[in-house]
Write a protein that holds these residues in place. Structure first.
Motif, PDB file in Angstrom:
ATOM      1  N   VAL A   1       0.829  -1.204   0.000  1.00 20.84           N
ATOM      2  CA  VAL A   1       0.000   0.000   0.000  1.00 20.84           C
ATOM      3  C   VAL A   1       0.863   1.253   0.000  1.00 20.84           C
ATOM      4  CG1 VAL A   1      -1.787   1.268   1.266  1.00 20.84           C
ATOM      5  CG2 VAL A   1      -1.847  -1.238   1.176  1.00 20.84           C
ATOM      6  N   GLY A   2       1.944   1.225   0.740  1.00 16.02           N
ATOM      7  CA  GLY A   2       2.800   2.399   0.820  1.00 16.02           C
ATOM      8  C   GLY A   2       4.052   2.131   1.620  1.00 16.02           C
ATOM      9  N   PHE A   3       4.837   3.199   1.853  1.00 13.64           N
ATOM     10  CA  PHE A   3       6.092   3.059   2.582  1.00 13.64           C
ATOM     11  C   PHE A   3       6.436   4.383   3.258  1.00 13.64           C
ATOM     12  CE2 PHE A   3       7.235   4.884  -1.432  1.00 13.64           C
ATOM     13  CZ  PHE A   3       8.333   5.693  -1.178  1.00 13.64           C
ATOM     14  N   CYS A   4       7.383   4.302   4.143  1.00 13.45           N
ATOM     15  CA  CYS A   4       7.906   5.497   4.804  1.00 13.45           C
ATOM     16  C   CYS A   4       9.422   5.435   4.807  1.00 13.45           C
ATOM     17  CB  CYS A   4       7.378   5.593   6.233  1.00 13.45           C
ATOM     18  SG  CYS A   4       8.158   6.903   7.226  1.00 13.45           S
ATOM     19  N   ALA A   5      10.068   6.463   4.268  1.00 13.33           N
ATOM     20  CA  ALA A   5      11.518   6.595   4.313  1.00 13.33           C
ATOM     21  C   ALA A   5      11.818   7.997   4.820  1.00 13.33           C
ATOM     22  CB  ALA A   5      12.133   6.369   2.931  1.00 13.33           C
ATOM     23  N   GLU A   6      11.963   8.096   6.132  1.00 17.13           N
ATOM     24  CA  GLU A   6      12.116   9.406   6.765  1.00 17.13           C
ATOM     25  C   GLU A   6      13.231   9.330   7.785  1.00 17.13           C
ATOM     26  OE1 GLU A   6       8.409  11.493   7.721  1.00 17.13           O
ATOM     27  OE2 GLU A   6       9.252  11.837   9.705  1.00 17.13           O
ATOM     28  N   LYS A   7      14.322  10.012   7.504  1.00 16.36           N
ATOM     29  CA  LYS A   7      15.522   9.955   8.336  1.00 16.36           C
ATOM     30  C   LYS A   7      15.961   8.501   8.488  1.00 16.36           C
ATOM     31  CE  LYS A   7      14.470  14.296  10.701  1.00 16.36           C
ATOM     32  NZ  LYS A   7      14.252  14.985  11.982  1.00 16.36           N
ATOM     33  N   LEU A   8      15.997   7.979   9.695  1.00 19.29           N
ATOM     34  CA  LEU A   8      16.442   6.591   9.877  1.00 19.29           C
ATOM     35  C   LEU A   8      15.286   5.602   9.886  1.00 19.29           C
ATOM     36  CD1 LEU A   8      19.185   7.083  12.629  1.00 19.29           C
ATOM     37  CD2 LEU A   8      19.483   6.910  10.157  1.00 19.29           C
ATOM     38  N   ASN A   9      14.081   6.069   9.708  1.00 22.18           N
ATOM     39  CA  ASN A   9      12.903   5.199   9.777  1.00 22.18           C
ATOM     40  C   ASN A   9      12.616   4.571   8.419  1.00 22.18           C
ATOM     41  OD1 ASN A   9      12.214   5.833  12.556  1.00 22.18           O
ATOM     42  ND2 ASN A   9      11.649   7.861  11.788  1.00 22.18           N
ATOM     43  N   ARG A  10      12.437   3.244   8.420  1.00 24.42           N
ATOM     44  CA  ARG A  10      12.091   2.501   7.210  1.00 24.42           C
ATOM     45  C   ARG A  10      10.886   1.617   7.531  1.00 24.42           C
ATOM     46  NH1 ARG A  10      14.635   5.856   5.693  1.00 24.42           N
ATOM     47  NH2 ARG A  10      16.539   5.906   4.424  1.00 24.42           N
ATOM     48  N   LEU A  11       9.722   1.927   6.972  1.00 20.54           N
ATOM     49  CA  LEU A  11       8.507   1.176   7.235  1.00 20.54           C
ATOM     50  C   LEU A  11       7.812   0.831   5.924  1.00 20.54           C
ATOM     51  CD1 LEU A  11       8.628   3.731   9.549  1.00 20.54           C
ATOM     52  CD2 LEU A  11       6.945   2.174  10.576  1.00 20.54           C
ATOM     53  N   LEU A  12       7.195  -0.338   5.885  1.00 21.82           N
ATOM     54  CA  LEU A  12       6.439  -0.807   4.734  1.00 21.82           C
ATOM     55  C   LEU A  12       4.993  -1.050   5.156  1.00 21.82           C
ATOM     56  CD1 LEU A  12       9.084  -3.362   3.449  1.00 21.82           C
ATOM     57  CD2 LEU A  12       8.513  -1.190   2.354  1.00 21.82           C
ATOM     58  N   VAL A  13       4.053  -0.606   4.321  1.00 20.08           N
ATOM     59  CA  VAL A  13       2.626  -0.740   4.635  1.00 20.08           C
ATOM     60  C   VAL A  13       1.989  -1.697   3.637  1.00 20.08           C
ATOM     61  CG1 VAL A  13       0.456   0.492   4.990  1.00 20.08           C
ATOM     62  CG2 VAL A  13       2.634   1.646   5.453  1.00 20.08           C
ATOM     63  N   TYR A  14       1.487  -2.845   4.147  1.00 22.45           N
ATOM     64  CA  TYR A  14       0.884  -3.865   3.303  1.00 22.45           C
ATOM     65  C   TYR A  14      -0.619  -3.949   3.553  1.00 22.45           C
ATOM     66  CZ  TYR A  14       5.689  -5.662   2.948  1.00 22.45           C
ATOM     67  OH  TYR A  14       7.021  -5.795   2.745  1.00 22.45           O
ATOM     68  N   GLU A  15      -1.309  -4.590   2.617  1.00 22.21           N
ATOM     69  CA  GLU A  15      -2.698  -4.947   2.873  1.00 22.21           C
ATOM     70  C   GLU A  15      -2.738  -5.929   4.041  1.00 22.21           C
ATOM     71  OE1 GLU A  15      -2.772  -8.026  -0.869  1.00 22.21           O
ATOM     72  OE2 GLU A  15      -4.684  -7.563   0.072  1.00 22.21           O
ATOM     73  N   TYR A  16      -3.767  -5.856   4.822  1.00 18.02           N
ATOM     74  CA  TYR A  16      -3.881  -6.697   6.022  1.00 18.02           C
ATOM     75  C   TYR A  16      -4.350  -8.091   5.629  1.00 18.02           C
ATOM     76  CZ  TYR A  16      -5.550  -8.378  10.554  1.00 18.02           C
ATOM     77  OH  TYR A  16      -5.748  -9.116  11.688  1.00 18.02           O
ATOM     78  N   MET A  17      -3.644  -9.109   6.111  1.00 14.33           N
ATOM     79  CA  MET A  17      -3.979 -10.503   5.848  1.00 14.33           C
ATOM     80  C   MET A  17      -4.440 -11.125   7.160  1.00 14.33           C
ATOM     81  SD  MET A  17      -3.355 -10.709   2.609  1.00 14.33           S
ATOM     82  CE  MET A  17      -3.174 -12.417   2.189  1.00 14.33           C
ATOM     83  N   ALA A  18      -5.747 -11.339   7.259  1.00 15.88           N
ATOM     84  CA  ALA A  18      -6.372 -11.684   8.543  1.00 15.88           C
ATOM     85  C   ALA A  18      -5.866 -12.976   9.142  1.00 15.88           C
ATOM     86  CB  ALA A  18      -7.895 -11.752   8.357  1.00 15.88           C
ATOM     87  N   ASN A  19      -5.478 -13.943   8.315  1.00 17.48           N
ATOM     88  CA  ASN A  19      -5.086 -15.255   8.843  1.00 17.48           C
ATOM     89  C   ASN A  19      -3.579 -15.449   8.945  1.00 17.48           C
ATOM     90  OD1 ASN A  19      -7.518 -16.680   9.536  1.00 17.48           O
ATOM     91  ND2 ASN A  19      -8.029 -16.688   7.347  1.00 17.48           N
ATOM     92  N   GLY A  20      -2.831 -14.378   8.803  1.00 20.30           N
ATOM     93  CA  GLY A  20      -1.402 -14.450   9.056  1.00 20.30           C
ATOM     94  C   GLY A  20      -0.639 -15.300   8.057  1.00 20.30           C
ATOM     95  N   SER A  21       0.516 -15.809   8.485  1.00 20.79           N
ATOM     96  CA  SER A  21       1.386 -16.565   7.590  1.00 20.79           C
ATOM     97  C   SER A  21       1.034 -18.051   7.600  1.00 20.79           C
ATOM     98  CB  SER A  21       2.856 -16.361   7.976  1.00 20.79           C
ATOM     99  OG  SER A  21       3.080 -16.774   9.296  1.00 20.79           O
ATOM    100  N   LEU A  22       1.413 -18.717   6.527  1.00 19.76           N
ATOM    101  CA  LEU A  22       1.055 -20.124   6.321  1.00 19.76           C
ATOM    102  C   LEU A  22       1.637 -21.035   7.385  1.00 19.76           C
ATOM    103  CD1 LEU A  22      -0.119 -22.381   4.518  1.00 19.76           C
ATOM    104  CD2 LEU A  22       1.984 -22.261   3.153  1.00 19.76           C
ATOM    105  N   ASP A  23       2.846 -20.740   7.870  1.00 24.80           N
ATOM    106  CA  ASP A  23       3.483 -21.633   8.846  1.00 24.80           C
ATOM    107  C   ASP A  23       2.668 -21.770  10.126  1.00 24.80           C
ATOM    108  OD1 ASP A  23       5.488 -19.532  10.827  1.00 24.80           O
ATOM    109  OD2 ASP A  23       4.277 -18.831   9.146  1.00 24.80           O
ATOM    110  N   LEU A  24       1.892 -20.733  10.477  1.00 22.98           N
ATOM    111  CA  LEU A  24       1.077 -20.796  11.693  1.00 22.98           C
ATOM    112  C   LEU A  24      -0.022 -21.848  11.581  1.00 22.98           C
ATOM    113  CD1 LEU A  24       0.670 -16.963  12.367  1.00 22.98           C
ATOM    114  CD2 LEU A  24       2.359 -18.530  13.355  1.00 22.98           C
ATOM    115  N   TRP A  25      -0.391 -22.210  10.351  1.00 15.33           N
ATOM    116  CA  TRP A  25      -1.504 -23.136  10.132  1.00 15.33           C
ATOM    117  C   TRP A  25      -1.062 -24.557   9.834  1.00 15.33           C
ATOM    118  CZ3 TRP A  25      -6.481 -21.661  10.962  1.00 15.33           C
ATOM    119  CH2 TRP A  25      -6.701 -20.279  11.099  1.00 15.33           C
ATOM    120  N   ILE A  26       0.127 -24.730   9.289  1.00 15.18           N
ATOM    121  CA  ILE A  26       0.526 -26.095   8.891  1.00 15.18           C
ATOM    122  C   ILE A  26       1.493 -26.747   9.873  1.00 15.18           C
ATOM    123  CG2 ILE A  26       0.124 -25.661   6.438  1.00 15.18           C
ATOM    124  CD1 ILE A  26       3.111 -25.288   6.062  1.00 15.18           C
ATOM    125  N   PHE A  27       2.047 -25.968  10.792  1.00 11.18           N
ATOM    126  CA  PHE A  27       3.020 -26.543  11.730  1.00 11.18           C
ATOM    127  C   PHE A  27       2.516 -26.593  13.178  1.00 11.18           C
ATOM    128  CE2 PHE A  27       6.463 -24.620   8.760  1.00 11.18           C
ATOM    129  CZ  PHE A  27       6.315 -25.685   7.890  1.00 11.18           C
TER     130      PHE A  27
END
Length: 799
Positions: free
Chosen positions: A553-579
Motif C-alpha cells: 500500500v505504501g512506505f515510509c523513508a524518513e531519516k532513519l525510519n524505514r517502514l512498509l505498509v501492506y494490505e492486512y492478511m487476517a489469517n497471518g502466515s502459512l506456517d502458523l496453520w501447517i506446523f
C-alpha cells in the motif's frame, strides 16, 4: 540386436551414399503410404529407421504426409535434436525424389524452445489429450481438447478434431516463424524469428499485425519497431498469405512460404535452381536491422564496432562479446544497475547517427538537455536518451547504431548512452579524426567533472546521510506506492501498540487507514542489508499487482525510519496453520490444495507475466500470507532479483533460507528455477504438516526430503501426510498426485524442473502428471550436505 563395429562403419558409409541412392528409390520405399489422418488413441516414438528411406536422409520421421507437407519428428543430421513439426518439401509426391532429399523446411513446430531426443514420444491418449514427452518423460507440449484424431491438410495445417469430426485446434492459429500459402496471420499472433539458423529457439525478432499495420519489431521490453507498413486489410483482424500477395507486399507467384529469419529479414521462399531461394520483403539496408551488430555497437560499411572502439576515445566502456566475430555485438564493462543516480553518467554521441527504432520506451517534452539527462538517470529502464529541440526520448535497449555519411549531422540532436561508474565523455562519429587538443581538453574536463561528482557525493553523505539520498531516489522510482510520513504511521497504528508479529528485521503492527481499510505496518530495524531489502521491496512489489501477491500500500523513508505498509492478511502466515499440530485449526485438503495453486499462480506471474522477470529467492511458509478466506499471497520481496526479459540466468551472492535453497546456489549462477525448487519444498511441508528441517523428530527423520525418499522406497508415502487433518487420507489419490508435482519441482538439475506456468496447468488439470514418483528426482545434494555448507548467518531469517 547389437551391431559390431564393422557393421556400424558399414551403415555409416551407406548413410553417406543415401543422396546418390535416393533418385532411384520408388514411391513405396520413400514412404508415401503414410496417412494424412489418424483416429483413436495412439503413440509415436522418435526412433531412427533401419531402412534407407527418403525421409531418414532428410532428417524426418513422418507420422502424417499430405502432398508437399510432412508432419512428424524433424531432426538435425546429428539426430540429437528433434522437433515435432510440420515441414514442407519440394513436390515430394512426384515419386522421383530428385533434388528433394534435403529440401525439407520446418514451417511449424510444437517444441522449438525445447527440442526432444531420440526415444521421445508423441501420444494421443484415450482421454483425448495430445502429449509430447521427451525420452526422460519430461512433458514438453500438450493440447487438451477432447481430441479423437489428427489430420494434416494439403495446405500444411495440422488439425486436431473431436469425435464429431469438428476442429478443436489447428497449427495455423499458432504460427512460429513461418506462414504458408493459405495461412492467415491473426491479430494478436506473431512470428518469432529463431536465435540463429542452427538454433530454432525463439529469438528477439518478431513480426505481427498491429493496429492495421504489418510491423517488424524487436521483442524487448517494451517492443521496439524497426519496420511498419499498412496492410491491404486495415479493418480486418488478419492478413492472408495468398498466391502473389501478402497484405501490402507483392510476392512471386511461385512463393510457397514466408519466414521471419534470425537476422530480422522477412523472407519469401520459392523453389529455384534446385534449392529454396528467398527474397527479403522488408528490403531494408543491412544497418537498418536493430540487431545487425548486436547491442552497444556501430554499424559501418566496413563492419561492426563497439561504440567507443569506433573512436579515439581513451576510455573504454564497452567490449566485444567475441573479438573474432564483431557482429555479435558488445557488452558494457560495468553493467547498468538500479543503484542511486549518482552511480550513473553518460557517454555522449555527436555527429549524424540513427537507431532504426520507431516505438520507444518513453518520451516527454523537456526544456533543457540537462532535464532530459536527469529524467533518464532517474528512470532505471532508461539505457539511453535522445534530445532534439526540447523533446526527450528514452531508449530501453541500445541496439545497433547506424552511422551515415551525410556530413556532421543535425547539431540539434544529441544522444547520451548511460554508463555505470564513469564520467561524461564525448564520442564523435565524424569521418575526420579528432584533433589532439580536443582529446586533451575533453579528458581534462572529464577528470575535473569526475572529481566534482565525488565531492558532491561525499558532501551529501555528510550533510544529509545516505538514507536521505535514498529517500530522494525512491520518489523517482516509477510506479511507487503511497509515501507516508512517520507521524502518519504512528497515528494509523495507534502509536505501534498492536503487534501482529516479529522477525529478524523488525516487527509488524496492525493499523487502520483513514478510509477504514486495515493494513499491516512492518517497521524495519537496522542498516546495510535492511536498507537494501527495503529498496528492493519498494522497487519490486510497488509496481506490480496480482491477486496472489501481497499488495504494498505504501512506505515510509524518513531519516532513519524505514517502514512498509501492506494490505492486512487476517489469517497471518502459512506456517502458523501447517506446523501447529492442532486438530481444531488444521486445514482441510481443499484449502491446502487451493493454497498450493495460489502460490504457483503468484510465482508464475513474477517469472513470466511481469514486464521484467522477478525471482523471489525466499519462498517459504513464513512468506506466504493468508487472507480471511484463506487465499494465499506471496510476500516479502526483500531478497528478490529483477532480470530483463532476455536474461535467462544471473550471477548473485547466496541468499535465501536454509532448507529451501536449490542445489545450484553453490555455483551462484541461478535462474527462476530456484523458486520452483523452494515451491516444491513448501508443497511437501503443506502436505506433511511439518518443516523441511525438524529437530523435534528422531534424528533419522530430521530432514523431510530424506524421510520422503525412504517412505517412497517402502511404498508408505501416506504415512507422511499430516495426521491432524481428517480428510487427507480420504483424498489419498489427489495427495499423491500433488506429491508428484512436488518431486518434479525438486529435481537436482534445474533444467528438468517445470516452469511455474506449467505447474499451474498441472494443478488446474489442463495437463496430467504422468509416471511414478522416482527417487532420481531427489538425487541431488542431500539436505544434510546443504545444511553443512550453508551458514545460516549468511542468509535471511524469519522476517
Amino acid at each position: 540386436m547389437t551391431l559390431s563395429s564393422n557393421s556400424s562403419s558399414y551403415f555409416r558409409m551407406l548413410a553417406l551414399l543415401i543422396p546418390l541412392i535416393i533418385p532411384y528409390v520408388d514411391a513405396e520405399t520413400m514412404g508415401y503410404d503414410y496417412p494424412s489422418s489418424v483416429k483413436g488413441s495412439n503413440s509415436w516414438r522418435n526412433i531412427p529407421s533401419s531402412e534407407f528411406s527418403f525421409w531418414e536422409s532428410a532428417g524426418v520421421r513422418p507420422i502424417l504426409v499430405n502432398g508437399m507437407f510432412v508432419c512428424g519428428f524433424h531432426c538435425s543430421f546429428s539426430g540429437d535434436s528433434c522437433l515435432f513439426s510440420v515441414s514442407i518439401f519440394n513436390n515430394v509426391s512426384d515419386g522421383h525424389g530428385t533434388d528433394s532429399s534435403f529440401s525439407g523446411q520446418v514451417v511449424w513446430s510444437a517444441n522449438r524452445n525445447n527440442p526432444v531426443e531420440i526415444q521421445a514420444v508423441l501420444e494421443l491418449t484415450s482421454q483425448g489429450n495430445l502429449i509430447l514427452n521427451d525420452a526422460n518423460g519430461t512433458l514438453l507440449w500438450s493440447v487438451s481438447k477432447s481430441i479423437s484424431g489428427l489430420n494434416l491438410s494439403a495446405e500444411g495445417n495440422l488439425v486436431l478434431f473431436n469425435k464429431t469430426n469438428h476442429m478443436v485446434w489447428q497449427s495455423f492459429d499458432h504460427p512460429t516463424d513461418t506462414l504458408v500459402v493459405g495461412q492467415r496471420l491473426l491479430s494478436g499472433k506473431k512470428l518469432r524469428g529463431s536465435i540463429s539458423p542452427e538454433d530454432p529457439s525463439e529469438g528477439l525478432y518478431a513480426f505481427a499485425l498491429i493496429g492495421g499495420k504489418l510491423a517488424a519489431y524487436v521483442n524487448s521490453d517494451p517492443s521496439q519497431i524497426y519496420y511498419a507498413n499498412y496492410s491491404l486489410e486495415p479493418n480486418n483482424n488478419s492478413v492472408l498469405l495468398q498466391t502473389g500477395r501478402f497484405g501490402s507486399f507483392s510476392v512471386a507467384e511461385s512463393v510457397r512460404f514466408i519466414q521471419l529469419g534470425s537476422d530480422g529479414c522477412l523472407k519469401a521462399y520459392e523453389w529455384k535452381d534446385s534449392k529454396w531461394d528467398w527474397t527479403d520483403l522488408l528490403n531494408l539496408g543491412p544497418c537498418e536491422y536493430p540487431l545487425r551488430c548486436g547491442k552497444y555497437s556501430v554499424c559501418l560499411e566496413e563492419g561492426c564496432s563497439c561504440l567507443d572502439y569506433a573512436s579515439e576515445n581513451q576510455t573504454n566502456y564497452f567490449r566485444p562479446l567475441n573479438h573474432s566475430n564483431p557482429d555479435l555485438g558488445c557488452y558494457a564493462i560495468s553493467p547498468i544497475s538500479c543503484d542511486l543516480p549518482l552511480h550513473h553518467s553518460f557517454l555522449q554521441l555527436q555527429g549524424y547517427y540513427s537507431q532504426a527504432i520507431y516505438s520507444l520506451l518513453f518520451s516527454e517534452t523537456t526544456t533543457t538537455i540537462q532535464d532530459c539527462q536527469e529524467a533518464c538517470l532517474n528512470n532505471c529502464s532508461c539505457k539511453a536518451a535522445i534530445y532534439t529541440r526540447g523533446h526527450c526520448t528514452f531508449l530501453s535497449q541500445v541496439f545497433s547504431i547506424k552511422r551515415t555519411d551525410d556530413g556532421d549531422g543535425d547539431d540539434n540532436i544529441s544522444a547520451f548512452i548511460k554508463v555505470q561508474n564513469s564520467v561524461i565523455s564525448s564520442l564523435n562519429f565524424p569521418r575526420r579524426k579528432k584533433q589532439n587538443t580536443r582529446v586533451i581538453v575533453g579528458s581534462t574536463l572529464g577528470a575535473i567533472f569526475f572529481v566534482f561528482l565525488i565531492c558532491i557525493f561525499i558532501f551529501l553523505r555528510l550533510r544529509k546521510g545516505f538514507q536521505e539520498v535514498e529517500e530522494d531516489y525512491l520518489d523517482n522510482v516509477l510506479g511507487t506506492p503511497t509515501r507516508f510520513s512517520y507521524e502518519d504511521l504512528r497515528n494509523i497504528t495507534n502509536n505501534f501498540s498492536n503487534k501482529l508479529g516479529e522477525g529478524g528485521f523488525g516487527s509488524v503492527f496492525h493499523g487502520i487507514l483513514p478510509s477504514a481499510s486495515q493494513v499491516a505496518v512492518k517497521n524495519l530495524v537496522g542498516f546495510g542489508p535492511v536498507n537494501k531489502s527495503f529498496v528492493a521491496e519498494v522497487q519490486t512489489i510497488g509496481s506490480i499487482h496480482h491477486f496472489n501477491l501481497v499488495t504494498l500500500v505504501g512506505f515510509c523513508a524518513e531519516k532513519l525510519n524505514r517502514l512498509l505498509v501492506y494490505e492486512y492478511m487476517a489469517n497471518g502466515s502459512l506456517d502458523l496453520w501447517i506446523f501447529n499440530k492442532n486438530r481444531e485449526t488444521a486445514l482441510h485438503w481443499q484449502i491446502r490444495k487451493q493454497i498450493i495453486c495460489d502460490i504457483a499462480k503468484g510465482l508464475a506471474y513474477l517469472h513470466e507475466d511481469c514486464n521484467q522477470k522477478i525471482i523471489h529467492l525466499d519462498i517459504k511458509p513464513q512468506n506466504i500470507l493468508l487472507d480471511e478466506d484463506f487465499n494465499a499471497k506471496v510476500s516479502d520481496f526483500g531478497l528478490s532479483k529483477i532480470l530483463g526479459k532476455e536474461q535467462s540466468r544471473v550471477i548473485t551472492t547466496m541468499r535465501g533460507t536454509p532448507g529451501y535453497m536449490a542445489p545450484e546456489w553453490l555455483s551462484s549462477v541461478i535462474t527462476e528455477k530456484v523458486d520452483v525448487y523452494s515451491f516444491g519444498i513448501v508443497v511437501l511441508e503443506i502436505l506433511c504438516g511439518r518443516p523441511n528441517v525438524d529437530r523435534s523428530q528422531q534424528e533419522e527423520d530430521w530432514h523431510l526430503l530424506g524421510l520422503f525418499r525412504r517412505k517412497q522406497e517402502e511404498g508408505k508415502l501416506m504415512d507422511l501426510v499430516d495426521q491432524c487433518s481428517d480428510d487427507m487420507q480420504s483424498n489419498a489419490a489427489e495427495v499423491e498426485e500433488m506429491m508428484k508435482v512436488a518431486t518434479w519441482c525438486l529435481q537436482a538439475e534445474y533444467a528438468r524442473r517445470p516452469s511455474m506456468s506449467t505447474v499451474v496447468k498441472l494443478l488446474e488439470g489442463s495437463v496430467d502428471v504422468e509416471g511414478n514418483i522416482n527417487e532420481e528426482y531427489l538425487n541431488g545434494l542431500t539436505p544434510e550436505a546443504m545444511e553443512a555448507i550453508i551458514l545460516p548467518s549468511m542468509l535471511s531469517g524469519p522476517r
